[in-house]
Motif scaffolding. Structure first.
Motif, PDB file in Angstrom:
ATOM      1  N   VAL A   1      48.287  33.425  31.595  1.00  0.00           N
ATOM      2  CA  VAL A   1      48.885  33.971  32.817  1.00  0.00           C
ATOM      3  C   VAL A   1      50.237  33.324  33.081  1.00  0.00           C
ATOM      4  O   VAL A   1      51.235  34.001  33.370  1.00  0.00           O
ATOM      5  CB  VAL A   1      47.936  33.802  34.013  1.00  0.00           C
TER       6      VAL A   1
ATOM      7  N   GLY B   1      46.636  37.371  39.605  1.00  0.00           N
ATOM      8  CA  GLY B   1      46.676  36.362  38.544  1.00  0.00           C
ATOM      9  C   GLY B   1      46.224  34.997  38.998  1.00  0.00           C
ATOM     10  O   GLY B   1      46.734  33.975  38.528  1.00  0.00           O
TER      11      GLY B   1
ATOM     12  N   LEU C   1      45.478  41.665  30.877  1.00  0.00           N
ATOM     13  CA  LEU C   1      45.856  40.581  31.784  1.00  0.00           C
ATOM     14  C   LEU C   1      45.802  41.040  33.234  1.00  0.00           C
ATOM     15  O   LEU C   1      46.015  42.222  33.531  1.00  0.00           O
ATOM     16  CB  LEU C   1      47.254  40.089  31.459  1.00  0.00           C
TER      17      LEU C   1
ATOM     18  N   PRO D   1      41.682  33.500  34.456  1.00  0.00           N
ATOM     19  CA  PRO D   1      41.841  34.279  35.689  1.00  0.00           C
ATOM     20  C   PRO D   1      40.505  34.600  36.360  1.00  0.00           C
ATOM     21  O   PRO D   1      39.477  34.738  35.696  1.00  0.00           O
ATOM     22  CB  PRO D   1      42.515  35.563  35.213  1.00  0.00           C
TER      23      PRO D   1
END
Length: 841
Positions: free
Chosen positions: A352, A635, A377, A644
């Protein structure tokens, strides 16, 4: 015909597969000799042969949108990387790798980045699933060592599944558990999960705790084991939202069971306090003595086929290769082994923060290997924006078009499963060979070769002069043994001197754990999750996987039978929340957070807690418009592991009733207008919007000179487009989603109907006469639908076994058995004898 023993490329179970090639056809079956699966395969593994086609493949290098040869692509990449390093330093470069890489690929990439470019900015998508587990093991044992194996699951008296829907995410291991429970009726199974999932099918106790409260449950158990009262049952009950009676039952079972094992995965790891949750689980096993003996221990299940192999070779930014750390002795050891003076001296950027650094302009070149971070992500819109502004984005990829590849300046075509050769390590530390049985397509190359060639262009070719992955594996194994006086459990000295022939014939090998000289109980203070609900965002959204899809669908999304069970994004809510937010089952809804929005179809379920929602994580821009769950996720991560908190996001949900909905079939997919929402389902697009699509479809077909056959009524319209006797396109639209005979439509594209009556029926989306609608597909292995199953139940099938004998459903991988049982529960007037369902071998 040829047969090759290899390993499945999906989850961390690491099943052995026998691939059979006959001409251009590939089929697979389970390898009965492989200790991970003993011949079993799940539905995804069974369909592997259907994923080996070249549809959508990247087959030539691409630089700035133009296809080039390898020499040009590597020269361009090397020159641009060298320019960035010379101007901005090695910290301006990063690699982002994947648990889909083979160990040899991972080793090469890690060696280049940390050992010779000289920065530790190589991280991996395993950060998103396993990094909290790594921290938990390292804090407890001093090393990332998983202390369990699959036989421990089968030989336990109490199996606890925490944050794991293993029935869908690790199906073959789950079926081994089902078999073991049948063989040992005294075995108890506890499932700890806010949702009632398919895994609860065999649960003796389901603890539907509040999201993120797992640490409180295990800290309370530790208090009972140690005889303290800081977290009594009443406090645990209030923290976890559970009844004291259920908590007491769980604690009593754990205390009295001679053997207990805890299986945990994403529901534990993907948390802002995931590392502490892992240690809370490890703590109770250490304190109770239910550790390092058969049937006992804390068992982290890896999510990917080689997440463990990546951990072994240092694929995470905060570790060195061979389970070594950024400490003086280890730094000296690795540098001497590699013969480098450029070894990174400090940890690098984790996933991240790596993409945050790209967004800030600190990282100016990123090489993404075998993964799709624009989907996987959190805060995916921000990730896309970061990539769009990055001066140099390179990818190694099997597919031509992904959400991430559209930002790439340089694309390297990589080999896929069945084409590449190397090793993977599964959840139980078992190294298996993934063998090639197909030729390399086009100009695709192994990932390790691409890395080695890039090293040569950067001036480090001597250290990367491998000619075959066997050499890389032996180097990796030798590093694990180098100056290893027993302080490191990972020691592959037995494999370091394998000949090429011995490596080719390598049988599955489980490396030993040692005696665990360090056994630390790590203090844990239970914390709630970091998502803050409010009047504007009143729901907590959980995310996860579904049964028949894998990651971002770049492989499984193209297999028709894997799209039968669940074919589009959905959001699951409780009946109370459905009333609260005016939602109807099957209706479309918009789910939003401060970061983004997704559109999904509503499912109302009493298996989810009030105030919570669930949505799957697989859909991407190639399979849906606004279907990405990670567009919503913040995030926010664990400060120690960097993982995360993908399981808890505050969202709101609003019903959406489009003016029209439809189904579009076409030989080639048209680029849809921006006003339409769509979901790709193998052979068709389901579409919806606030402006009718029929005029656009007719204009699109007419522009190509196709003949049109059109029908329009008050609330429904349809069009068929023909060219030289072939059906080119079909579209059906209505105020509600039209019910169609999809099998008939698909058949018409293969063999167009001739009779006028058949064409008129097809225009209506039906066949001549009445054809049985199989309904929603429950069993993907044999394409058995819900309607056919219900009809069989009415006809006298009174058990899952009887359904299997009649329809074959449930007789292959067993993943659909919980849903089959649920159909009996929907018919309470019938006898619902759910006899044990035999498993295929």
């Amino acid at each position: 015909m040829t047969e090759t023993r290899t390993t499945c490329p999906y989850c961390g179970v690491g099943c052995g597969v026998v691939a059979r090639v006959e001409g251009e056809a590939v089929s697979v079956h389970g390898d009965k000799t492989h200790p991970a699966n003993l011949g079993r395969l799940c539905v995804k593994g069974s369909a592997l042969g259907e994923t080996t086609g070249l549809q959508g493949r990247l087959l030539r290098p691409v630089v700035d949108g133009l296809e080039v040869d390898w020499a040009q692509a590597l020269s361009a990449a090397g020159e641009r990387l060298r320019e960035i390093i010379d101007k901005w330093g090695p910290q301006a470069v990063a690699f982002y790798a994947s648990g889909q890489l083979l160990t040899e690929d991972y080793y090469a990439a890690n060696k280049l980045m940390k050992g010779f470019i000289g920065a530790a900015n190589i991280d991996t998508n395993s950060r998103l699933c396993m990094s909290s587990a790594v921290v938990g093991y390292k804090r407890a044992f001093g090393e990332d060592v998983v202390p369990c194996g699959y036989e421990d699951v089968e030989n336990s008296d109490l199996v606890v599944l925490a944050g794991s829907n293993a029935a869908w995410t690790h199906p073959v291991l789950y079926q081994r558990l089902v078999q073991a429970k049948h063989d040992n009726p005294r075995m108890k199974v506890v499932v700890i999960d806010p949702r009632r999932t398919a895994t609860c099918d065999i649960a003796d106790l389901h603890l539907a705790l509040a999201p993120g409260s797992d640490a409180g449950l295990f800290v309370g158990l530790l208090n009972v084991i140690q005889g303290t009262d800081e977290w009594p049952v009443e406090r645990v009950a209030a923290f976890c939202g559970l009844s004291p009676q259920d908590i007491g039952t769980f604690y009593d079972w754990f205390m009295t069971a001679p053997r207990a094992i805890t299986l945990y995965t994403m529901g534990i790891n993907q948390s802002a306090s995931g590392s502490d949750k892992c240690n809370a689980i490890i703590n109770v096993h250490l304190a109770s003595g239910k550790f390092n003996r058969p049937g006992c221990g804390p068992f982290s299940l890896t999510g990917q086929p080689n997440a463990m192999g990546g951990r072994e070779v240092g694929g995470l930014a905060n570790q060195l290769a061979a389970h070594m750390n950024f400490e003086p002795d280890d730094l000296s050891r690795v540098a001497r082994f590699w013969g480098t003076e450029r070894l990174a001296q400090t940890p690098g950027l984790m996933a991240v923060e790596l993409f945050d650094a790209i967004a800030r302009g600190e990282v100016k070149a990123v090489w993404i290997m075998g993964t799709n971070p624009a989907v996987s992500l959190p805060d995916s819109h921000a990730v896309c924006q970061a990539l769009a502004n990055c001066p140099l984005v390179m990818i190694s990829e099997v597919m031509k078009d992904t959400d991430t590849s559209r930002f790439a300046h340089i694309r390297f075509p990589a080999l896929g499963w069945g084409e590449k050769d190397g090793t993977v390590t599964n959840s139980e530390r078992r190294i298996s060979r993934q063998r090639a049985f197909l030729p390399a397509p086009g100009e695709a190359k192994p990932d390790w070769w691409i890395v080695a060639q890039m090293a040569k262009r950067l001036g480090y070719g001597e250290a990367f002069a491998w000619q075959h992955p066997h050499e890389i594996f032996c180097e990796h194994a030798a590093l694990t043994a180098f100056e290893n006086d027993g302080a490191r459990a990972l020691n592959l000295h037995e494999l370091a001197a394998l000949t090429r022939e011995e490596w080719d014939q390598l049988e599955p090998y489980q490396w030993p754990t040692g005696s665990f000289p360090r056994r630390n109980i790590v203090p844990v203070i239970p914390l709630s999750h970091g998502a803050m609900v409010s009047a504007l965002y009143p729901l907590i959204l959980n995310s996860g996987r579904i049964r028949d899809q894998w990651h971002t669908m770049t492989r499984t999304g193209y297999v028709a039978r894997l799209m039968q069970h669940i074919a589009e994004p959905f959001v699951e809510v409780s009946p109370a929340d459905a009333v609260r937010f005016s939602l109807c089952d099957g209706q479309l809804a918009r789910i939003s957070s401060p970061r983004g929005v997704m559109v999904a179809r509503v499912r109302i379920s009493d298996g989810i807690r009030e105030g919570e929602a669930f949505a799957p994580m697989h859909w991407n821009a190639g399979f849906a418009r606004q279907g990405k769950v990670n567009a919503l996720v913040e995030g926010r991560g664990d400060p120690v592991s960097g993982q995360p908190e993908s399981k808890q996001t505050a969202v709101r949900i609003l019903p959406w009733q489009p003016v029209w909905q439809g189904e579009l079939y076409a030989r080639e997919w048209p680029e849809m207008p921006s006003s339409a929402y769509w979901w790709r389902k193998a052979s068709r697009l389901t579409v919806a919007g606030d402006q009718p699509l029929l005029p656009w479809v007719m204009e699109y077909a007419s522009a190509r000179g196709w003949q049109l056959q059109v029908a329009q009524t008050g609330e429904r319209s349809s069009v068929l487009a023909w060219h030289e006797g072939q059906l080119m396109l079909g579209f059906w639209e209505g105020t509600a989603l039209p019910a169609l005979a999809h099998a008939v439509i698909e058949a018409a594209f293969q063999s167009p109907p001739v009779l006028l009556a058949e064409r008129h029926a097809l225009l209506n989306g039906q066949s001549v006469g009445e054809a049985a609608d199989p309904g929603r597909i429950i069993c993907s292995c044999f394409s058995v639908g819900e309607n056919a199953i219900r009809e069989a139940i009415v006809g006298g099938c009174d058990s899952v076994t009887a359904l299997g004998a009649t329809l074959r459903c449930g007789t292959n991988c067993g993943s659909c058995v919980p849903e089959l049982k649920g159909l009996f529960q929907d018919n309470p007037e019938m006898s619902a004898r759910t006899a044990f369902q035999g498993l295929s071998r």
